[in-house]
Design a protein around this motif. Structure first.
Motif, PDB file in Angstrom:
ATOM      1  N   TRP A 286     -32.209   0.203  20.092  1.00 25.70           N
ATOM      2  CA  TRP A 286     -31.099   0.542  21.026  1.00 25.70           C
ATOM      3  C   TRP A 286     -31.462   1.547  22.096  1.00 25.70           C
ATOM      4  CZ3 TRP A 286     -30.645  -0.919  15.857  1.00 25.70           C
ATOM      5  CH2 TRP A 286     -29.602  -2.002  15.640  1.00 25.70           C
ATOM      6  N   ASN A 410     -19.885   8.070  17.074  1.00 26.84           N
ATOM      7  CA  ASN A 410     -18.761   7.450  18.235  1.00 26.84           C
ATOM      8  C   ASN A 410     -19.467   7.883  19.502  1.00 26.84           C
ATOM      9  OD1 ASN A 410     -16.530   9.191  16.196  1.00 26.84           O
ATOM     10  ND2 ASN A 410     -16.723   6.889  16.185  1.00 26.84           N
ATOM     11  N   GLN A 413     -22.188   5.331  20.008  1.00 25.17           N
ATOM     12  CA  GLN A 413     -21.454   4.048  20.280  1.00 25.17           C
ATOM     13  C   GLN A 413     -21.072   3.905  21.633  1.00 25.17           C
ATOM     14  OE1 GLN A 413     -18.511   4.514  17.145  1.00 25.17           O
ATOM     15  NE2 GLN A 413     -20.056   3.397  15.695  1.00 25.17           N
ATOM     16  N   GLU A 414     -20.234   5.090  22.191  1.00 21.42           N
ATOM     17  CA  GLU A 414     -20.188   5.084  23.591  1.00 21.42           C
ATOM     18  C   GLU A 414     -20.920   5.138  24.957  1.00 21.42           C
ATOM     19  OE1 GLU A 414     -17.110   4.282  24.817  1.00 21.42           O
ATOM     20  OE2 GLU A 414     -17.322   5.141  26.852  1.00 21.42           O
ATOM     21  N   TRP A 416     -23.862   3.866  24.264  1.00 21.53           N
ATOM     22  CA  TRP A 416     -24.649   2.640  24.125  1.00 21.53           C
ATOM     23  C   TRP A 416     -23.671   1.690  24.922  1.00 21.53           C
ATOM     24  CZ3 TRP A 416     -28.400  -0.461  23.826  1.00 21.53           C
ATOM     25  CH2 TRP A 416     -27.994  -2.128  23.422  1.00 21.53           C
ATOM     26  N   ARG A 417     -22.525   1.543  25.120  1.00 23.15           N
ATOM     27  CA  ARG A 417     -21.498   0.824  25.722  1.00 23.15           C
ATOM     28  C   ARG A 417     -21.735   0.958  27.204  1.00 23.15           C
ATOM     29  NH1 ARG A 417     -16.795   0.452  27.688  1.00 23.15           N
ATOM     30  NH2 ARG A 417     -16.325   2.813  27.684  1.00 23.15           N
ATOM     31  N   ARG A 418     -21.735   2.350  27.562  1.00 26.23           N
ATOM     32  CA  ARG A 418     -21.696   2.756  28.927  1.00 26.23           C
ATOM     33  C   ARG A 418     -23.137   2.482  29.472  1.00 26.23           C
ATOM     34  NH1 ARG A 418     -18.316   8.277  29.982  1.00 26.23           N
ATOM     35  NH2 ARG A 418     -17.020   7.381  28.538  1.00 26.23           N
ATOM     36  N   GLU A 421     -25.597  -1.322  27.081  1.00 25.92           N
ATOM     37  CA  GLU A 421     -25.163  -2.847  27.373  1.00 25.92           C
ATOM     38  C   GLU A 421     -25.232  -3.116  28.738  1.00 25.92           C
ATOM     39  OE1 GLU A 421     -22.808  -4.123  23.688  1.00 25.92           O
ATOM     40  OE2 GLU A 421     -21.381  -2.804  25.118  1.00 25.92           O
ATOM     41  N   THR A 422     -24.727  -2.131  29.656  1.00 26.69           N
ATOM     42  CA  THR A 422     -24.823  -2.251  30.919  1.00 26.69           C
ATOM     43  C   THR A 422     -26.245  -2.313  31.784  1.00 26.69           C
ATOM     44  OG1 THR A 422     -24.611   0.148  31.641  1.00 26.69           O
ATOM     45  CG2 THR A 422     -22.672  -0.883  31.188  1.00 26.69           C
ATOM     46  N   GLN A 608     -15.792   2.892  13.519  1.00 25.78           N
ATOM     47  CA  GLN A 608     -15.967   2.428  14.765  1.00 25.78           C
ATOM     48  C   GLN A 608     -15.067   3.303  15.640  1.00 25.78           C
ATOM     49  OE1 GLN A 608     -18.192   0.317  16.382  1.00 25.78           O
ATOM     50  NE2 GLN A 608     -18.842   0.104  14.105  1.00 25.78           N
TER      51      GLN A 608
END
Ligand SMILES: [Zn+2]
Length: 609
Positions: A286, A410, A413-414, A416-418, A421-422, A608
């Motif tokens: 990741w 957290n 996680q944020e 990674w999302r921003r 993953e993009t 989460q």
């Protein structure tokens, strides 16, 4: 449909360590096709100029040789032609590191950056690799381990492999030889470990322990959409330690004694560090392989790529590598605290932490961290070690100040999302803005002091809130790396402020610490130690010799500097209290107990955002 670039890898001459690689490009640039080789490999931030291992190279088209002109250290220009062009290179492969290529009669290991030419202007094209075995009898019973997808049915075999583009092509190292292979699943995804090198390892145990570590990380950040397989490639040597991360695999080196054999119980210190290494590289799938600094999106492998964020990608990964071991239940809290105490000790023993901050350390990795000289501990700080302590301090700060509502989990996680993953990449300052935003806290001072500044982290009160006591003591000798309370009865040692190592039959000053008695007296790295007060000095006896004195005593140290015998007068002092160990408080309050559980407990990474 476009025809893929076709590479053939022939393990040609194991005695001469030569691999022959040819590449056929169907539609070369009509004005002349440019080919290049990377100067560095992602994950290892040093210019290595892989082209220097090219022993010979030629090009042909339509059955005839064509001109191939070298335009700089890593680039070749083929003469213009309108038929397919094939370039064939012989490459010397004798670098036994996870960053290189190595081929002899016992095995072959390679990274794509060492073998595969890049077709300039067409790096998005699909690539096909035909892997050919070495001439008999060398390759008999050799198996092939790589995360690269294959077109053939048989697993672990020579044949045709393929990658979507050049970037992916060079992200799948290969290990080929007499391999021990263990397989396991994580969340339904096939995982494997392929071991080269003699070992009487308990494969079943390694697979089940690795599955636990991988599960813990997957629970934290979620399975990446394109993760459909994962492979640990491991070279086992008499002595070695290291790893390099990839998107679907990692390359590891460890010592034989690090691996558990059948029937062995408990987690030895060596096995713990092996599990930490695997955990580290897996977390990278990741953090740095899919979520990268913007500066690496995409990679420019010709020159240095500068970012101040390596402390995020290596430091935070270093924080989560050991944390996952305790969270997954593989090691005890006590064992985890020992590891943490060792990291703190490593950081506070380096005076370079006052001269360089972790952003600078990240930025200058190319010329400083990766090219360490004898003054390194006085001049630079490790973005790994200090980065992991910043992660720890940030995690505990967020937990305390948000009454356990928000943690670094957290924030990651944020991020990674921003940014992961993009595929966008993390901008410089990206972690700080996400941490501030989701916690609602003003973290400017924290980042100003510890990331952009050289302040020492104030870990003691933060750990105290999680029921952990922070202790500092003096070092008990050269083997004392901290993490443990140490023996109470030991006669205190006096301090010279230098590290000696044994080289052959001589004892050599390796490091002279800033502002130490040794530095003040004029001793220098490279001096051969001869005697302390006219009695022979060795690396093995230095600690005991220093116990014979008291702080303030003046001693004579005799050394060879180059070929001149020189005497230095040194005033010994009391050693600094630069050795840390941590203990669990026995009288924890309810809130401290809760804090500790949510940080280290097995349920920790389930929460989460
Ligand atoms: Zn790393």
């Amino acid at each position: 449909m476009a025809v893929p670039h076709r590479y053939t890898v022939y393990l040609k001459n194991p005695g001469a360590h030569l691999i022959e690689v040819s590449l056929t490009v169907d539609k070369p640039d009509l004005t002349g096709q440019l080919f290049s080789m990377p100067a560095w490999i992602p994950g290892s931030y040093m210019i290595r100029d892989f082209s220097r291992h090219v022993v010979s190279i030629r090009a042909e088209s339509d059955g005839a040789e064509i001109e191939l002109h070298k335009t700089d250290k890593s680039t070749w220009l083929a003469a213009p032609c309108d038929a397919p062009v094939t370039v064939t290179a012989e490459i010397y492969a004798y670098d036994l590191s996870v960053r290189g290529a190595h081929f002899d009669t016992t095995h072959a290991y390679f990274n794509g950056v060492c073998l595969f030419l890049r077709v300039e202007g067409q790096q998005q094209s699909e690539c096909e690799v035909e892997l050919l075995p070495p001439p008999d009898p060398v390759g008999i019973d050799w198996r092939v381990a790589s995360s690269m997808r294959s077109r053939h049915e048989e697993k672990y075999a020579f044949g045709i492999y393929y990658a979507d583009d050049y970037d992916e092509l060079i992200d799948h190292p290969f290990e080929i030889g007499h391999l021990m292979i263990g397989e396991f699943e994580v969340g339904g995804i096939p995982h494997a470990i392929a071991i080269n090198g003699q070992s009487r390892v308990d494969m079943g145990r390694i697979c089940s322990d690795l599955a636990q570590v991988c599960n813990t990380h997957t629970r934290l950040l979620g399975k990446p959409a394109d993760l459909d397989r994962y492979l640990f490639l491991l070279m086992v040597h008499g002595k070695g330690y290291g790893g390099l991360e990839h998107r679907w695999s990692s390359s590891l080196v460890c010592s034989r004694k690090d691996l558990p054999h059948r029937g062995e119980e408990g987690v030895s210190d060596d096995y713990r560090s092996f599990l930490g290494l695997c955990s580290h590289e897996y977390f990278h799938l990741w953090n740095v392989k899919r979520m990268k600094p913007s500066a690496f999106t995409p990679y420019d492998l010709r020159d240095e790529s500068y970012t101040g964020l390596l402390w995020v990608f290596e430091g935070i990964t270093s924080y989560y590598d050991d944390l996952a071991l305790v969270r997954s239940g593989l090691i005890s809290t006590e064992s985890y605290l020992e590891l943490l105490g060792k990291t703190i000790t490593r950081v506070i023993r380096g005076r370079g932490r006052f001269r360089q901050n972790v952003e600078e350390s990240s930025f200058d990795a190319w010329t400083k961290f990766y090219k360490q000289e004898s003054n390194a501990s006085n001049a630079i700080v490790s973005y790994y070690a200090k980065g992991s302590l910043i992660a720890l301090a940030l995690d505990l700060t967020l937990r305390v100040q948000s009454d356990n509502a928000i943690s670094l989990d957290n924030v990651m996680q944020e991020c990674w999302r921003r940014f992961g993953e993009t595929g966008e990449g993390m901008p410089e300052g990206g972690l700080e803005s996400v941490a501030s935003e989701i916690s609602g806290l003003d973290l400017f001072d924290f980042f100003e002091r510890y990331v952009r500044g050289t302040g020492d982290l104030s870990l003691s009160p933060l750990l105290n809130d999680a029921g952990i006591q922070y202790h500092l003591r003096q070092s008990q000798g050269r083997r004392d790396t901290g993490g443990k309370q140490g023996r109470k009865s030991k006669t205190p040692i006096t301090w010279l402020g230098a590290e000696l190592v044994t080289r052959g039959d001589r004892e050599v000053f390796k490091v002279v610490h800033a502002d130490s008695p040794a530095e003040i007296a004029g001793l220098a790295a490279g001096d051969f130690a001869v005697a302390l007060d006219n009695l022979q000095l060795t690396a093995g006896n230095i600690d005991n010799r220093l116990r014979e004195y008291h702080s303030g005593d003046r001693v004579t140290l005799t050394v060879f500097r180059r070929d001149e015998l020189i005497r230095f007068s040194v005033t010994l002092t009391t050693p600094p209290a630069d050795t840390c160990y941590l203990t669990e408080k026995t009288d924890c309050s309810e809130s401290e107990e809760k804090q500790k559980r949510s940080w280290l407990g097995p349920e920790a990474s389930l929460k989460q955002a």
